[in-house]
Design a protein around this motif. Structure first.
Motif, PDB file in Angstrom:
ATOM      1  N   ASP A 191      10.135   2.778   4.947  1.00  0.00           N
ATOM      2  CA  ASP A 191       9.814   3.219   3.593  1.00  0.00           C
ATOM      3  C   ASP A 191       9.745   2.061   2.601  1.00  0.00           C
ATOM      4  OD1 ASP A 191       9.901   5.915   4.479  1.00  0.00           O
ATOM      5  OD2 ASP A 191      12.095   5.907   4.272  1.00  0.00           O
ATOM      6  N   ALA A 192      10.024   0.859   3.055  1.00  0.00           N
ATOM      7  CA  ALA A 192      10.113  -0.289   2.156  1.00  0.00           C
ATOM      8  C   ALA A 192       8.749  -0.680   1.601  1.00  0.00           C
ATOM      9  CB  ALA A 192      10.725  -1.475   2.901  1.00  0.00           C
ATOM     10  N   THR A 193       8.790  -1.273   0.404  1.00  0.00           N
ATOM     11  CA  THR A 193       7.592  -1.833  -0.218  1.00  0.00           C
ATOM     12  C   THR A 193       7.884  -3.288  -0.572  1.00  0.00           C
ATOM     13  OG1 THR A 193       8.185  -1.325  -2.518  1.00  0.00           O
ATOM     14  CG2 THR A 193       7.135   0.435  -1.225  1.00  0.00           C
ATOM     15  N   PHE A 194       6.861  -3.998  -0.998  1.00  0.00           N
ATOM     16  CA  PHE A 194       7.061  -5.394  -1.376  1.00  0.00           C
ATOM     17  C   PHE A 194       8.018  -5.514  -2.570  1.00  0.00           C
ATOM     18  CE2 PHE A 194       2.624  -5.843   0.501  1.00  0.00           C
ATOM     19  CZ  PHE A 194       3.112  -6.277   1.732  1.00  0.00           C
ATOM     20  N   ASP A 195       8.109  -4.459  -3.368  1.00  0.00           N
ATOM     21  CA  ASP A 195       9.028  -4.475  -4.500  1.00  0.00           C
ATOM     22  C   ASP A 195      10.485  -4.440  -4.057  1.00  0.00           C
ATOM     23  OD1 ASP A 195       6.952  -4.542  -6.319  1.00  0.00           O
ATOM     24  OD2 ASP A 195       6.868  -2.354  -6.542  1.00  0.00           O
ATOM     25  N   ASP A 196      10.737  -4.075  -2.799  1.00  0.00           N
ATOM     26  CA  ASP A 196      12.106  -3.989  -2.293  1.00  0.00           C
ATOM     27  C   ASP A 196      12.599  -5.314  -1.730  1.00  0.00           C
ATOM     28  OD1 ASP A 196      12.394  -1.216  -2.849  1.00  0.00           O
ATOM     29  OD2 ASP A 196      11.177  -0.753  -1.084  1.00  0.00           O
ATOM     30  N   ILE A 197      11.783  -6.359  -1.775  1.00  0.00           N
ATOM     31  CA  ILE A 197      12.203  -7.671  -1.288  1.00  0.00           C
ATOM     32  C   ILE A 197      13.272  -8.240  -2.223  1.00  0.00           C
ATOM     33  CG2 ILE A 197      11.495 -10.050  -0.837  1.00  0.00           C
ATOM     34  CD1 ILE A 197       8.715  -8.992  -0.132  1.00  0.00           C
ATOM     35  N   THR A 198      14.404  -8.617  -1.647  1.00  0.00           N
ATOM     36  CA  THR A 198      15.484  -9.231  -2.447  1.00  0.00           C
ATOM     37  C   THR A 198      15.627 -10.711  -2.145  1.00  0.00           C
ATOM     38  OG1 THR A 198      17.103  -8.570  -0.765  1.00  0.00           O
ATOM     39  CG2 THR A 198      16.780  -7.079  -2.650  1.00  0.00           C
ATOM     40  N   GLU A 199      15.278 -11.118  -0.928  1.00  0.00           N
ATOM     41  CA  GLU A 199      15.368 -12.533  -0.544  1.00  0.00           C
ATOM     42  C   GLU A 199      14.075 -12.937   0.159  1.00  0.00           C
ATOM     43  OE1 GLU A 199      17.780 -14.605  -1.289  1.00  0.00           O
ATOM     44  OE2 GLU A 199      19.124 -13.102  -2.172  1.00  0.00           O
ATOM     45  N   ASN A 200      13.455 -14.005  -0.350  1.00  0.00           N
ATOM     46  CA  ASN A 200      12.214 -14.527   0.220  1.00  0.00           C
ATOM     47  C   ASN A 200      12.262 -16.057   0.098  1.00  0.00           C
ATOM     48  OD1 ASN A 200       9.592 -14.985   1.112  1.00  0.00           O
ATOM     49  ND2 ASN A 200       8.604 -14.109  -0.689  1.00  0.00           N
ATOM     50  N   PRO A 201      13.207 -16.682   0.869  1.00  0.00           N
ATOM     51  CA  PRO A 201      13.492 -18.108   0.681  1.00  0.00           C
ATOM     52  C   PRO A 201      12.287 -19.037   0.867  1.00  0.00           C
ATOM     53  CG  PRO A 201      14.501 -17.281   2.699  1.00  0.00           C
ATOM     54  CD  PRO A 201      14.034 -16.091   1.933  1.00  0.00           C
ATOM     55  N   LYS A 202      11.314 -18.629   1.666  1.00  0.00           N
ATOM     56  CA  LYS A 202      10.126 -19.467   1.848  1.00  0.00           C
ATOM     57  C   LYS A 202       9.023 -19.113   0.854  1.00  0.00           C
ATOM     58  CE  LYS A 202      10.345 -21.198   6.560  1.00  0.00           C
ATOM     59  NZ  LYS A 202       9.573 -21.394   7.830  1.00  0.00           N
ATOM     60  N   ASN A 203       9.341 -18.191  -0.030  1.00  0.00           N
ATOM     61  CA  ASN A 203       8.406 -17.814  -1.090  1.00  0.00           C
ATOM     62  C   ASN A 203       7.024 -17.441  -0.540  1.00  0.00           C
ATOM     63  OD1 ASN A 203       7.871 -17.343  -3.816  1.00  0.00           O
ATOM     64  ND2 ASN A 203       7.001 -19.392  -4.106  1.00  0.00           N
ATOM     65  N   PHE A 204       7.033 -16.611   0.501  1.00  0.00           N
ATOM     66  CA  PHE A 204       5.763 -16.130   1.058  1.00  0.00           C
ATOM     67  C   PHE A 204       5.047 -15.259   0.027  1.00  0.00           C
ATOM     68  CE2 PHE A 204       7.959 -16.382   5.396  1.00  0.00           C
ATOM     69  CZ  PHE A 204       7.394 -17.620   5.671  1.00  0.00           C
ATOM     70  N   ASP A 205       3.731 -15.385  -0.008  1.00  0.00           N
ATOM     71  CA  ASP A 205       2.903 -14.573  -0.906  1.00  0.00           C
ATOM     72  C   ASP A 205       2.223 -13.483  -0.080  1.00  0.00           C
ATOM     73  OD1 ASP A 205       1.230 -13.540  -2.852  1.00  0.00           O
ATOM     74  OD2 ASP A 205      -0.253 -15.156  -2.656  1.00  0.00           O
ATOM     75  N   PHE A 206       2.700 -12.251  -0.212  1.00  0.00           N
ATOM     76  CA  PHE A 206       2.113 -11.133   0.519  1.00  0.00           C
ATOM     77  C   PHE A 206       0.918 -10.600  -0.272  1.00  0.00           C
ATOM     78  CE2 PHE A 206       6.436 -11.385   2.099  1.00  0.00           C
ATOM     79  CZ  PHE A 206       6.260 -11.228   3.467  1.00  0.00           C
ATOM     80  N   ASN A 207      -0.263 -10.928   0.206  1.00  0.00           N
ATOM     81  CA  ASN A 207      -1.508 -10.555  -0.478  1.00  0.00           C
ATOM     82  C   ASN A 207      -2.050  -9.270   0.137  1.00  0.00           C
ATOM     83  OD1 ASN A 207      -4.290 -10.275  -1.134  1.00  0.00           O
ATOM     84  ND2 ASN A 207      -4.413 -12.447  -1.656  1.00  0.00           N
ATOM     85  N   ASN A 208      -2.001  -8.180  -0.641  1.00  0.00           N
ATOM     86  CA  ASN A 208      -2.412  -6.863  -0.128  1.00  0.00           C
ATOM     87  C   ASN A 208      -3.625  -6.325  -0.877  1.00  0.00           C
ATOM     88  OD1 ASN A 208      -1.080  -6.440  -2.542  1.00  0.00           O
ATOM     89  ND2 ASN A 208      -0.145  -4.513  -1.897  1.00  0.00           N
TER      90      ASN A 208
END
Length: 300
Positions: A191-208
């Motif tokens: 059920d997760a969305t990109f808004d539910d990301i709390t940690e993204n240490p490599k700063n990936f850009d999820f382009n949807n």
């Protein structure tokens, strides 16, 4: 002489009357014949109309993605012929058209989506649709022309994914499982969305922002370091999700089994039940296993 002339005039007049009389009879007969032909044509058209509508269950019209869905249906069609059921398969290579066709009663069923997507479509568009049953699982995969694993992908890289909001958790699961991204506690990954990301240490850009059917071409053009592609489009584009990817889903227990959708209530139709019996039967399971070698997995 005058008597002879009068006799000749009367004779000609009689001939003209006779000719007119015969012409009238022929015209009447011709009119009757034409009327008969018109009636016969009407009967022919009525029969043709009856044939077009067919007996209940004689033909099932179904919209499907090209691969593997339509390929599986073609195999099922040969089995269903023995039961007197014909499959009329329409190829649709996008994710928005099939449910609209089904809701508008232009087809009897469609075969291209999984439960989370169907539920999202029902919520978004108010479609009165339901699942008639699961058929197979297409393990989603991650592709890269530059890196051999997710761990190698450098900081700030763009991760190109489809614009399907129902699968954001599915995209994230690759990175969560690899320990590269964390999501909010208590959120089910499905059920997760990109808004539910709390940690993204490599700063990936999820382009949807991309339609799913375009992702194969974008991967081939190396337009992003990483591309996540639905397996139906990957297979149709000549990619092997098992051999060509840097990460692939484990299909066991997947909630993303592809299903046959119908209008609500039609799952009880005898012909739809016969279709599902074939699609979920041993012959089609064997066909899937032998044809796709793990790229597509029969649903349990």
């Amino acid at each position: 002489m005058r008597k002879l002339f009068l006799f000749m005039v009367l004779s000609v007049f009689a001939v003209v009357l006779a000719a007119c009389g015969n012409g009238g009879e022929e015209g009447t007969e011709e009119s009757a014949d034409t009327g008969g032909e018109t009636e016969e044509s009407a009967e022919t058209e009525e029969t043709a109309s009856e044939d077009a509508s067919g007996e209940a269950g004689g033909t099932i019209s179904i919209a499907a993605s090209p691969a593997p869905h339509a390929e599986i249906l073609e195999e099922a069609a040969t089995i269903l012929e023995e039961d007197g059921i014909e499959l009329d398969i329409s190829i649709v290579n996008d994710y928005t058209t099939p449910n609209r066709l089904l809701a508008d009663e232009e087809v009897d069923a469609n075969f291209f989506q999984h439960t989370p997507y169907l539920e999202g479509e029902i919520e978004s568009h108010g479609y009165d649709l339901e699942s008639a049953g699961n058929v197979h699982i297409e393990p989603m995969a991650v592709y890269s022309q530059d890196y051999e694993s997710l761990e190698e992908v450098p900081e700030g890289s763009t991760i190109l994914v489809s614009n399907n909001p129902a699968e954001e958790g599915r995209f994230l699961s690759f990175f969560v499982d690899a320990g590269l991204v964390e999501i909010e506690d208590g959120i089910n990954i499905e059920d997760a969305t990109f808004d539910d990301i709390t940690e993204n240490p490599k700063n990936f850009d999820f382009n949807n922002q991309t339609a799913p059917e375009l992702l194969v071409e974008m991967y081939n053009n190396n337009e992003a370091p990483v591309v996540i592609i639905n397996s139906n489009f990957a297979i149709d584009g000549g990619l092997n999700p098992v051999d060509d990817s840097i990460a692939v889903e484990d299909g066991e227990g997947s909630p993303y089994a592809n299903l046959v959708a119908v209008r609500t209530g039609d799952a009880e139709r005898e012909d739809i039940q016969q279709l599902m019996e074939v699609l979920q039967g041993d012959e089609i399971k064997q066909f899937i296993e032998e044809t796709y070698q793990g790229e597509v997995i029969p649903a349990e």
